[in-house]
Design a protein around this motif. Structure first.
Motif, short mmCIF file in Angstrom:
data_model
loop_
_atom_site.label_atom_id
_atom_site.label_comp_id
_atom_site.label_asym_id
_atom_site.label_seq_id
_atom_site.Cartn_x
_atom_site.Cartn_y
_atom_site.Cartn_z
N THR A 68 0.85 -1.18 0.00
CA THR A 68 0.00 0.00 0.00
C THR A 68 0.89 1.24 0.00
O THR A 68 1.93 1.26 0.65
N GLN A 69 0.46 2.28 -0.72
CA GLN A 69 1.19 3.55 -0.72
C GLN A 69 0.28 4.65 -0.19
O GLN A 69 -0.81 4.40 0.32
N GLY A 70 0.71 5.90 -0.35
CA GLY A 70 -0.03 7.04 0.17
C GLY A 70 -1.40 7.22 -0.47
O GLY A 70 -1.60 6.89 -1.65
N LYS A 71 -2.32 7.77 0.28
CA LYS A 71 -3.70 7.98 -0.20
C LYS A 71 -3.73 8.81 -1.48
O LYS A 71 -4.61 8.61 -2.34
N LEU A 72 -2.82 9.75 -1.62
CA LEU A 72 -2.81 10.63 -2.80
C LEU A 72 -1.66 10.30 -3.75
O LEU A 72 -1.23 11.14 -4.54
N GLY A 73 -1.17 9.06 -3.67
CA GLY A 73 -0.17 8.60 -4.62
C GLY A 73 1.25 8.84 -4.17
O GLY A 73 1.56 8.84 -2.98
N ALA A 74 2.14 9.05 -5.15
CA ALA A 74 3.57 9.15 -4.88
C ALA A 74 4.09 10.55 -5.18
O ALA A 74 3.35 11.44 -5.56
N ASP A 75 5.40 10.72 -5.00
CA ASP A 75 6.13 11.97 -5.20
C ASP A 75 5.82 12.98 -4.10
O ASP A 75 5.33 14.10 -4.34
N LYS A 76 6.15 12.60 -2.89
CA LYS A 76 5.92 13.44 -1.72
C LYS A 76 6.69 14.75 -1.82
O LYS A 76 7.82 14.78 -2.28
N TYR A 77 6.05 15.83 -1.35
CA TYR A 77 6.72 17.12 -1.38
C TYR A 77 6.70 17.84 -0.04
O TYR A 77 7.69 18.42 0.37
N VAL A 78 5.55 17.80 0.64
CA VAL A 78 5.45 18.53 1.91
C VAL A 78 4.82 17.65 2.99
O VAL A 78 4.16 16.65 2.70
N GLU A 79 5.04 18.03 4.22
CA GLU A 79 4.44 17.35 5.37
C GLU A 79 2.92 17.32 5.21
O GLU A 79 2.29 18.32 4.89
N GLY A 80 2.35 16.12 5.43
CA GLY A 80 0.91 15.99 5.43
C GLY A 80 0.25 15.88 4.07
O GLY A 80 -0.99 15.92 3.99
N ASP A 81 1.04 15.74 2.98
CA ASP A 81 0.40 15.67 1.66
C ASP A 81 -0.10 14.27 1.32
O ASP A 81 -0.67 14.05 0.25
N LYS B 57 1.38 11.57 0.51
CA LYS B 57 2.04 10.95 -0.63
C LYS B 57 3.27 10.18 -0.18
O LYS B 57 3.87 10.51 0.85
N THR B 58 3.65 9.19 -0.97
CA THR B 58 4.85 8.40 -0.72
C THR B 58 6.02 9.02 -1.49
O THR B 58 5.85 9.40 -2.65
N ILE C 258 8.46 8.51 7.29
CA ILE C 258 8.13 7.54 6.24
C ILE C 258 8.75 6.19 6.62
O ILE C 258 9.96 6.08 6.78
N TRP C 259 7.89 5.21 6.75
CA TRP C 259 8.31 3.89 7.23
C TRP C 259 7.84 2.79 6.27
O TRP C 259 6.87 2.96 5.52
N LEU C 260 8.52 1.65 6.34
CA LEU C 260 7.95 0.37 5.90
C LEU C 260 7.31 -0.25 7.14
O LEU C 260 7.99 -0.40 8.16
N HIS C 261 6.03 -0.61 7.08
CA HIS C 261 5.42 -1.21 8.27
C HIS C 261 4.30 -2.15 7.89
O HIS C 261 3.93 -2.29 6.72
N GLY C 262 3.72 -2.81 8.91
CA GLY C 262 2.68 -3.81 8.70
C GLY C 262 1.28 -3.24 8.80
O GLY C 262 1.06 -2.03 8.80
N ASP D 272 -0.67 7.26 4.94
CA ASP D 272 -0.39 8.69 4.94
C ASP D 272 0.95 9.00 4.26
O ASP D 272 1.46 10.11 4.35
N GLY D 273 1.51 8.00 3.58
CA GLY D 273 2.78 8.18 2.87
C GLY D 273 3.72 7.00 3.03
O GLY D 273 4.68 6.85 2.27
#
Length: 424
Positions: A193-206, A208-209, A253-257, A271-272
């Protein structure tokens, strides 16, 4: 019977979403894709235990067989396979939904995926998306003759590398095959699973992964975490030096279960972070080394033939060695040609760095530099950037030191130039 079969085909088209992709590996008599098991080596050079290299720990193979039975109108067999999958993973929501549809099909025609009248539309959409990415990724597993473009060189004590493809919702595990010159060798792949709004994170709380080259920085056990993180977590070093240079921010940003009551989350639900099923995290965790294991996250993995991979690796190796030799030569002008005019490290821009090196080298009678435990990873994305890390042993007539160094090289006008340099 024919009408009923037509309805089931409608269910399958609704589920898979892209019927041609589904049908191309559902032709009568077609062979199912088989799990690929490759034996990596552990840090001592001995074969790794089978517990570390399970290559098909997810339910994709069983799902594919279930859908085969549905298309063949063997709904009883499909139901038995689904129930077997649920015995193995009692909290697997997608399997529960398929089971419900199969039971409902005994009593009335079905023309949609998730046919129960009270099924929430958003939850059905999430499960449909999961089914699509699982089946596509299972069918499109990497071939042995291709490797991810990013894994150009792992240092000898890096046992494995992680490559995440956000478009396919897939995590690939590669072994450092030292018996074959450090060639990356496919071991396993897992749904993520990745971020709710996809990838290419830019700012806190966006939500994205991030996209980039990272490393595992810690191992957080389950006992120290909320249930949301499942069986454990492995933070990565986002934002790295390149992210900060690009103005990217955020953290955590973590890898987690997954939570204890959840087998898998939808493809876009975090959340990312990159999230695996707990059993997959447990398997991958055996191969992660804090401070060493690279985690490369890409919007879509680029694959190279072994010939092209070798060519790129050799080119970069020669470039890095030319930088080292020019430093030893004490020809400061030639040495500085390896640095970009846009070079920046801390408060030093290129002009300040060049002035400092000119002053220092003027007092040197001789310089010797070695670069041991070298790793070279290409950064995903449109910018041609590679991340180079090594143990630097610097010796001269008036100063000796050792440090772990990290450089970012970028291709400018067809040539590789150092754009950042600092301790790792």
């Amino acid at each position: 019977m024919l009408a009923r079969k037509f309805v089931i085909f409608g269910l399958m088209a609704s589920l898979v979403g892209i019927p041609l992709i589904y049908r191309q590996f559902q032709q009568p008599g077609a062979n199912l894709p088989q799990p690929v098991v490759v034996q990596p080596v552990d840090h001592s050079g001995s074969p790794a235990s089978l517990a570390e290299i399970v290559s098909d720990s997810g339910p994709e193979a069983q799902l594919l067989r279930i859908f085969n039975e549905i298309e063949a109108n063997r709904l009883g067999d499909a139901l038995q396979l689904t129930e077997a999958l649920l015995r193995q993973h009692p909290n697997y929501r997608l399997a529960h939904l398929i089971q419900g549809d199969l039971l409902l099909a005994r009593t009335r025609p079905i023309d949609s995926f998730g046919a129960l009248s009270d099924a929430p539309a958003d939850k059905i959409a999430d499960l449909r998306a999961e089914a699509i990415v699982r089946l596509k990724a299972y069918h499109e597993r990497p071939e042995d003759k291709f490797v991810p473009r990013y894994l150009l060189q792992m240092q000898p004590d890096q046992r494995f590398a992680v490559v995440v493809d956000t478009q396919r919702s897939r995590l690939y595990l590669y072994a450092n095959d030292r018996d074959n010159g450090g060639r990356p060798r496919f071991v396993a792949d897992y749904y993520v699973t990745q971020g709710k709004l996809g990838a290419d994170k830019y700012v806190e709380g966006d939500k994205k992964t991030p996209i980039g080259v990272y490393h595992v920085t810690a191992n957080l056990p389950r006992q120290k975490l909320a249930d949301l993180y499942g069986n454990g977590a492995f933070p990565i070093n986002y934002p790295n030096e390149w992210d900060r240079r690009q103005g990217r921010g955020g953290s955590g940003i973590w890898l987690h279960g997954t939570p204890s009551d959840t087998f898998a989350r939808p493809p876009r639900a975090s959340d990312g972070c990159v999230v695996l099923a707990n059993q997959d995290l447990d398997t991958v965790a055996k191969n992660l080394q804090v401070g060493l294991t690279p985690v490369i996250i890409s919007p879509s993995v680029e694959w190279l033939s072994l010939d092209d991979w070798t060519k790129e690796r050799d080119e970069l190796s020669a470039t890095i060695d030319a930088w080292r030799r020019d430093w030893e030569s004490r020809d400061t002008e030639r040495y500085l040609t390896h640095y970009s005019p846009r070079f920046k490290a801390g408060r030093l821009d290129f002009a300040a760095f060049a002035a400092q090196k000119t002053q220092v080298n003027a007092g040197k009678e001789w310089i010797k530099v070695s670069t041991d435990n070298l790793s070279v990873f290409r950064n995903p994305g449109k910018d041609e950037v590679v991340v180079v890390t090594f143990d630097q042993d610097y010796r001269s007539n008036n100063l000796n030191n050792r440090m772990k160094k990290r450089q970012y090289w970028q291709r400018e006008n067809g040539k590789w130039k150092i754009i950042y340099e600092g301790s790792a």
